[in-house]
Design a protein around this motif. Structure first.
Motif, short mmCIF file in Angstrom:
data_model
loop_
_atom_site.label_atom_id
_atom_site.label_comp_id
_atom_site.label_asym_id
_atom_site.label_seq_id
_atom_site.Cartn_x
_atom_site.Cartn_y
_atom_site.Cartn_z
N ILE A 264 0.88 4.94 8.48
CA ILE A 264 0.55 5.31 7.35
C ILE A 264 0.99 4.33 6.36
N ARG A 265 1.77 3.18 6.55
CA ARG A 265 2.07 2.27 5.53
C ARG A 265 0.95 1.34 5.36
N MET A 266 0.13 1.10 6.51
CA MET A 266 -1.09 0.35 6.68
C MET A 266 -2.35 0.85 5.74
N LEU A 267 -2.23 2.01 5.96
CA LEU A 267 -3.37 2.99 5.15
C LEU A 267 -3.01 2.65 3.65
N LEU A 268 -1.78 2.59 3.16
CA LEU A 268 -1.53 2.65 1.86
C LEU A 268 -1.40 1.44 1.15
N GLY A 269 -1.50 0.44 2.21
CA GLY A 269 -1.47 -0.98 1.57
C GLY A 269 0.04 -1.39 1.43
N MET A 270 0.91 -0.80 1.90
CA MET A 270 2.33 -1.09 1.89
C MET A 270 2.60 -2.27 3.10
#
Length: 303
Positions: free
Chosen positions: A49-55
């Motif tokens: 999820i963090r990769m999807l959101l650019g985090m």
């Protein structure tokens, strides 16, 4: 890249030194679809999820949200995305309403209507003037969801959205997400609670040690919760031989045997008679049904 997809992830990989947290993960989510990433703690759900959101920057692979490739400096898409990752954050000394007013200003929203609407939708009216630090875990989660929904996103990304909610609150969130999906909103959520996911998601991806080990419609996973006839005998080898001779295909499990053919399930009395005649009377014979947790653990294997 498919511009019609809400999420299009291809070969997403994240390594931390020698540790592979997410390994070649690929999946898509269409508008109006509720997709659940399911996995045990540490399976890689939050990192994904963090990769999807650019985090978090991927080590390899790519991801596009709503037709926009996610990379540093690309900001336009975030006005169309709502998210709640891990613990909900809030300004502790501001009230629920003041927290939402702050988010509304950051989102470029004007007027009180978006704030009052999302407070009503999340059942936060009794707490509108409470300071955030006084909220229970469940109501703090509601506030986090309200912040994610205030700008009416086209894609909603939620990490453990039912965390801290009581059963009534979980049912309300389930209804809310179902309504959003019917309105065309794409929802990606992560969870380790299989039974709740099965009642909510339309598609499921099962993560195990960073790899996607199974993906499909929720109905396909539910169908794997198959019934079986469990037989316990003193001499398992002799009983298995007798069953094989009669045309059955028993499988060994624990101290007993399992039969899953339609005939065996419909006629357990015949199986009992067959075993008695073979000199292997059953000590126990019962039709059992897998639960969803058993199906899930079968997919991820021994830990």
């Amino acid at each position: 890249m498919n511009d019609s997809l809400a999420v299009d992830a291809e070969h997403l990989t994240k390594r931390y030194g020698d540790v592979v947290a997410v390994d070649e993960l690929s999946f898509t989510i269409a508008p109006g679809q509720i997709y659940a990433l399911l996995g045990l703690n540490g399976a890689g759900k939050t990192t994904t999820i963090r990769m999807l959101l650019g985090m978090v920057r991927p080590t390899g692979g790519r991801v596009s949200l709503l037709g926009n490739r996610i990379r540093p400096g690309v900001c336009a898409v975030w006005s169309r995305v709502g998210y709640l990752v891990e613990a909900p954050a809030a300004y502790p000394d501001l009230t629920v309403t003041e927290n939402l007013e702050t988010v509304a200003r950051l989102r470029g929203l004007t007027g009180d209507k978006p704030i009052t609407a999302v407070i009503a939708r999340l059942g936060l009216e009794p707490y509108a003037h409470r300071r955030a630090r006084t909220l229970s875990l469940g109501n703090a989660q509601r506030l986090g969801l309200a912040k994610a929904l205030i700008h009416r996103p086209e894609l909603l990304v939620l990490d453990e959205p039912a965390n801290g909610l009581d059963p009534a609150g979980v049912a309300e969130i389930r209804t809310l997400l179902g309504e959003l999906a019917r309105d065309g909103v794409a929802v990606l959520l992560s969870s380790h609670i299989l039974t709740e996911v099965a009642r909510l998601a339309t598609r499921i991806g099962v993560l195990d040690r960073g790899r996607l080990v199974w993906t499909g419609d929720t109905t396909d996973l539910v169908a794997q919760a198959r019934p079986r006839l469990s037989v316990v005998v003193r001499d398992r080898a002799a009983a298995a031989a007798a069953l094989h001779t009669a045309g059955h295909a028993p499988a060994a499990e624990g101290e007993g045997l399992l039969l899953d053919s339609e005939h065996a399930l419909a006629h357990p009395d015949e199986i009992a008679t067959l075993l008695v005649a073979a000199g292997c009377p059953p000590l126990r014979l019962a039709v059992e049904q897998d639960d969803l947790e058993t199906c899930f653990l079968r997919l991820v294997g021994p830990q």
